[in-house]
Design a protein around this motif. Structure first.
Motif, PDB file in Angstrom:
ATOM      1  N   GLN A  36       0.840  -1.177   0.000  1.00 51.80           N
ATOM      2  CA  GLN A  36       0.000   0.000   0.000  1.00 51.80           C
ATOM      3  C   GLN A  36       0.885   1.241   0.000  1.00 51.80           C
ATOM      4  N   THR A  37       0.252   2.386  -0.040  1.00 55.38           N
ATOM      5  CA  THR A  37       0.971   3.646   0.013  1.00 55.38           C
ATOM      6  C   THR A  37       1.051   4.108   1.464  1.00 55.38           C
ATOM      7  N   TYR A  38       2.208   4.598   1.864  1.00 52.87           N
ATOM      8  CA  TYR A  38       2.391   5.076   3.235  1.00 52.87           C
ATOM      9  C   TYR A  38       3.091   6.427   3.206  1.00 52.87           C
ATOM     10  N   MET A  39       2.970   7.150   4.320  1.00 48.03           N
ATOM     11  CA  MET A  39       3.669   8.419   4.466  1.00 48.03           C
ATOM     12  C   MET A  39       4.477   8.395   5.750  1.00 48.03           C
ATOM     13  N   GLN A  54      15.226   4.286   9.400  1.00 45.37           N
ATOM     14  CA  GLN A  54      14.137   4.652   8.493  1.00 45.37           C
ATOM     15  C   GLN A  54      14.458   4.256   7.054  1.00 45.37           C
ATOM     16  N   GLY A  55      15.697   4.464   6.638  1.00 43.27           N
ATOM     17  CA  GLY A  55      16.092   4.062   5.290  1.00 43.27           C
ATOM     18  C   GLY A  55      15.982   2.563   5.087  1.00 43.27           C
ATOM     19  N   LEU A  56      16.404   1.782   6.084  1.00 38.25           N
ATOM     20  CA  LEU A  56      16.322   0.326   5.983  1.00 38.25           C
ATOM     21  C   LEU A  56      14.871  -0.149   5.951  1.00 38.25           C
ATOM     22  N   VAL A  57      14.018   0.464   6.778  1.00 35.53           N
ATOM     23  CA  VAL A  57      12.596   0.088   6.802  1.00 35.53           C
ATOM     24  C   VAL A  57      11.945   0.435   5.467  1.00 35.53           C
ATOM     25  N   THR A  62       9.545  -1.141   0.355  1.00 35.98           N
ATOM     26  CA  THR A  62       9.525  -1.013  -1.105  1.00 35.98           C
ATOM     27  C   THR A  62       9.661  -2.381  -1.762  1.00 35.98           C
ATOM     28  N   SER A  63      10.539  -3.216  -1.225  1.00 38.75           N
ATOM     29  CA  SER A  63      10.712  -4.556  -1.791  1.00 38.75           C
ATOM     30  C   SER A  63       9.478  -5.431  -1.594  1.00 38.75           C
ATOM     31  N   ARG A  64       8.587  -5.042  -0.682  1.00 36.12           N
ATOM     32  CA  ARG A  64       7.341  -5.775  -0.442  1.00 36.12           C
ATOM     33  C   ARG A  64       6.148  -5.133  -1.157  1.00 36.12           C
ATOM     34  N   ASN A 153      15.292  -6.356   9.651  1.00 35.81           N
ATOM     35  CA  ASN A 153      14.826  -7.557   8.936  1.00 35.81           C
ATOM     36  C   ASN A 153      13.985  -8.432   9.839  1.00 35.81           C
ATOM     37  N   THR A 154      14.408  -8.592  11.082  1.00 34.07           N
ATOM     38  CA  THR A 154      13.647  -9.400  12.038  1.00 34.07           C
ATOM     39  C   THR A 154      12.313  -8.736  12.354  1.00 34.07           C
ATOM     40  N   ALA A 155      12.324  -7.418  12.499  1.00 31.72           N
ATOM     41  CA  ALA A 155      11.098  -6.688  12.830  1.00 31.72           C
ATOM     42  C   ALA A 155      10.057  -6.790  11.723  1.00 31.72           C
ATOM     43  N   LEU A 156      10.502  -6.849  10.476  1.00 30.02           N
ATOM     44  CA  LEU A 156       9.565  -6.903   9.351  1.00 30.02           C
ATOM     45  C   LEU A 156       9.308  -8.322   8.841  1.00 30.02           C
ATOM     46  N   ALA A 157       9.951  -9.309   9.428  1.00 27.24           N
ATOM     47  CA  ALA A 157       9.782 -10.689   8.965  1.00 27.24           C
ATOM     48  C   ALA A 157       8.341 -11.171   9.105  1.00 27.24           C
ATOM     49  N   ASP A 158       7.612 -10.639  10.080  1.00 31.78           N
ATOM     50  CA  ASP A 158       6.233 -11.066  10.331  1.00 31.78           C
ATOM     51  C   ASP A 158       5.191 -10.197   9.648  1.00 31.78           C
ATOM     52  N   LEU A 159       5.603  -9.239   8.832  1.00 28.17           N
ATOM     53  CA  LEU A 159       4.644  -8.356   8.168  1.00 28.17           C
ATOM     54  C   LEU A 159       3.670  -9.204   7.355  1.00 28.17           C
TER      55      LEU A 159
END
Length: 174
Positions: A36-39, A54-57, A62-64, A153-159
């Protein structure tokens, strides 16, 4: 016999810093927040570590399939903090403890720091959380900036499939 004792002593010294890193994770949210789009809100002051996080997140999102925009239905918040691990947050015991103090390991030659990363995607229209992840690790020698890529990476693994509270043990510099 002396060689055996010397080898045992050396192995104890080495094991104080090479036992692995425990990443404590807590995630919650909906099961499929498709791209989706986020701000991201503008802030006056951002630490160098927060800018890295923030850059890593944003790169991971973006890759998702997520896209950043000036106005969007989702609001992204990234938080980063570091504290002396010997300090407790909240009460030191019971349910009120946010984070108990960590004791040094035997023969540990430096003080631990606790690094924490928080990522929250919130729906702007109603304030509901689409995804929330909190990740924390203890480190003695590693700098926060060096720990961030693995923690993000660990924080976003469960997205898209939050699993609640759990721990991950990995090898690495503590």
């Amino acid at each position: 016999m002396q060689r055996l004792l010397c080898a045992l002593g050396i192995s104890l010294l080495v094991s104080a810093c090479s036992s692995g890193v425990e990443t404590r994770v807590q995630t919650a949210g909906i099961s499929s927040p498709a791209g989706q789009t986020y701000m991201v809100p503008a802030t006056e002051y951002e630490s160098p570590d927060l800018k890295i996080a923030q850059g890593l997140v944003e790169s991971a999102l973006t890759s998702r399939g997520f896209v950043r925009a000036d106005t969007a239905p989702l609001h992204l918040q990234v938080t980063v903090d570091s504290r002396d691990a010997s300090l407790a947050l909240g009460s030191t015991t019971g349910q009120q403890s946010l984070s108990p103090a960590k004791l040094r390991k035997p023969l540990q030659n430096c003080a631990d720091k606790e690094f924490r990363v928080g990522i929250t995607l919130t729906r702007v229209a109603d304030g509901s959380e689409i995804y929330r992840s909190r990740v924390s690790e203890y480190h003695c020698k590693l700098a926060l900036a060096d720990a961030l890529p693995i923690m993000i990476n660990t924080a976003l693994a469960d997205l898209g499939k939050p699993r609640g509270r759990y721990s991950v043990l990995r090898s690495g510099i503590e």
